[in-house]
Design a protein around this motif. Structure first.
Motif, PDB file in Angstrom:
ATOM      1  N   ARG A 180       0.847  -1.183   0.000  1.00  0.00           N
ATOM      2  CA  ARG A 180       0.000   0.000   0.000  1.00  0.00           C
ATOM      3  C   ARG A 180       0.888   1.241   0.000  1.00  0.00           C
ATOM      4  NH1 ARG A 180      -4.733  -0.746   3.436  1.00  0.00           N
ATOM      5  NH2 ARG A 180      -3.215  -0.817   5.091  1.00  0.00           N
ATOM      6  N   CYS A 181       0.677   2.066  -1.008  1.00  0.00           N
ATOM      7  CA  CYS A 181       1.417   3.326  -1.131  1.00  0.00           C
ATOM      8  C   CYS A 181       0.592   4.432  -0.496  1.00  0.00           C
ATOM      9  CB  CYS A 181       1.671   3.626  -2.604  1.00  0.00           C
ATOM     10  SG  CYS A 181       2.317   5.285  -2.879  1.00  0.00           S
ATOM     11  N   GLU A 182       1.271   5.334   0.192  1.00  0.00           N
ATOM     12  CA  GLU A 182       0.543   6.434   0.838  1.00  0.00           C
ATOM     13  C   GLU A 182      -0.121   7.356  -0.187  1.00  0.00           C
ATOM     14  OE1 GLU A 182       3.364   8.585   3.188  1.00  0.00           O
ATOM     15  OE2 GLU A 182       4.595   9.149   1.467  1.00  0.00           O
ATOM     16  N   ASN A 183       0.370   7.350  -1.432  1.00  0.00           N
ATOM     17  CA  ASN A 183      -0.222   8.199  -2.480  1.00  0.00           C
ATOM     18  C   ASN A 183      -1.096   7.417  -3.455  1.00  0.00           C
ATOM     19  OD1 ASN A 183       1.195  10.523  -1.533  1.00  0.00           O
ATOM     20  ND2 ASN A 183       3.027   9.736  -2.535  1.00  0.00           N
ATOM     21  N   CYS A 184      -0.595   6.266  -3.930  1.00  0.00           N
ATOM     22  CA  CYS A 184      -1.289   5.534  -4.998  1.00  0.00           C
ATOM     23  C   CYS A 184      -2.280   4.500  -4.466  1.00  0.00           C
ATOM     24  CB  CYS A 184      -0.303   4.801  -5.891  1.00  0.00           C
ATOM     25  SG  CYS A 184       1.118   5.756  -6.397  1.00  0.00           S
ATOM     26  N   GLY A 185      -2.172   4.157  -3.212  1.00  0.00           N
ATOM     27  CA  GLY A 185      -3.038   3.110  -2.696  1.00  0.00           C
ATOM     28  C   GLY A 185      -2.421   1.732  -2.908  1.00  0.00           C
ATOM     29  N   ILE A 213       9.821   2.071  -1.053  1.00  0.00           N
ATOM     30  CA  ILE A 213       9.536   3.272  -1.861  1.00  0.00           C
ATOM     31  C   ILE A 213       8.658   2.846  -3.028  1.00  0.00           C
ATOM     32  CG2 ILE A 213      10.568   5.059  -3.324  1.00  0.00           C
ATOM     33  CD1 ILE A 213      11.367   5.433  -0.481  1.00  0.00           C
ATOM     34  N   CYS A 214       7.616   3.622  -3.308  1.00  0.00           N
ATOM     35  CA  CYS A 214       6.716   3.324  -4.415  1.00  0.00           C
ATOM     36  C   CYS A 214       7.420   3.492  -5.759  1.00  0.00           C
ATOM     37  CB  CYS A 214       5.518   4.258  -4.343  1.00  0.00           C
ATOM     38  SG  CYS A 214       4.387   4.056  -5.720  1.00  0.00           S
ATOM     39  N   PRO A 215       7.350   2.462  -6.630  1.00  0.00           N
ATOM     40  CA  PRO A 215       7.981   2.591  -7.946  1.00  0.00           C
ATOM     41  C   PRO A 215       7.269   3.616  -8.831  1.00  0.00           C
ATOM     42  CG  PRO A 215       6.847   0.474  -7.746  1.00  0.00           C
ATOM     43  CD  PRO A 215       6.742   1.157  -6.408  1.00  0.00           C
ATOM     44  N   GLN A 216       6.027   3.944  -8.539  1.00  0.00           N
ATOM     45  CA  GLN A 216       5.260   4.917  -9.321  1.00  0.00           C
ATOM     46  C   GLN A 216       5.603   6.354  -8.939  1.00  0.00           C
ATOM     47  OE1 GLN A 216       3.162   4.155 -11.846  1.00  0.00           O
ATOM     48  NE2 GLN A 216       3.644   1.997 -11.568  1.00  0.00           N
ATOM     49  N   CYS A 217       5.511   6.648  -7.651  1.00  0.00           N
ATOM     50  CA  CYS A 217       5.571   8.049  -7.222  1.00  0.00           C
ATOM     51  C   CYS A 217       6.699   8.319  -6.234  1.00  0.00           C
ATOM     52  CB  CYS A 217       4.233   8.450  -6.585  1.00  0.00           C
ATOM     53  SG  CYS A 217       3.975   7.696  -4.972  1.00  0.00           S
ATOM     54  N   GLY A 218       7.406   7.289  -5.796  1.00  0.00           N
ATOM     55  CA  GLY A 218       8.485   7.503  -4.836  1.00  0.00           C
ATOM     56  C   GLY A 218       8.006   7.706  -3.412  1.00  0.00           C
TER      57      GLY A 218
END
Ligand SMILES: [Zn+2]
Length: 100
Positions: free
Chosen positions: A7-12, A27-32
């Motif tokens: 679960r990403c804090e930004n992307c879900g 770290i999220c690969p989409q948004c960091g």
């Protein structure tokens, strides 16, 4: 290769295929952004050994054969990375063995 839920804090929520030996993403690969790994599918990764046995007794032999077949299904589910069905399958095998 297992699929892990994050679960990403930004992307879900998202899924990522990773080797078991790989470190969890932080770290999220989409948004960091910051991510946490959801552990629901990732518990109880233990190859179960009990239930494997063989004997010359005919009746027990059939029983052993069917249990070994169940265990193969367990392990196949694990190899497919489907931890959810591995756990479910494994629990049902344990139950059958106890009822024997
Ligand atoms: Zn993200």
């Amino acid at each position: 290769m297992p699929t892990y839920d994050y679960r990403c804090e930004n992307c879900g929520k998202f899924e990522k295929m990773q080797r078991i030996s790989e470190d969890a993403l932080t770290i999220c690969p989409q948004c960091g952004g910051k991510v946490e790994r959801l552990i629901s599918k990732n518990v109880g990764i233990v190859l179960k050994g009990s239930g494997f046995y063989s004997t010359d007794n005919g009746r027990l032999k059939d029983r052993a054969r069917s249990i070994n077949k169940e265990r193969q299904a367990d392990n196949q589910a694990l190899l497919d990375g489907d931890i959810g069905s591995y756990v479910a399958q494994s629990e049902s095998t344990d139950k059958k063995i106890q009822e024997a």
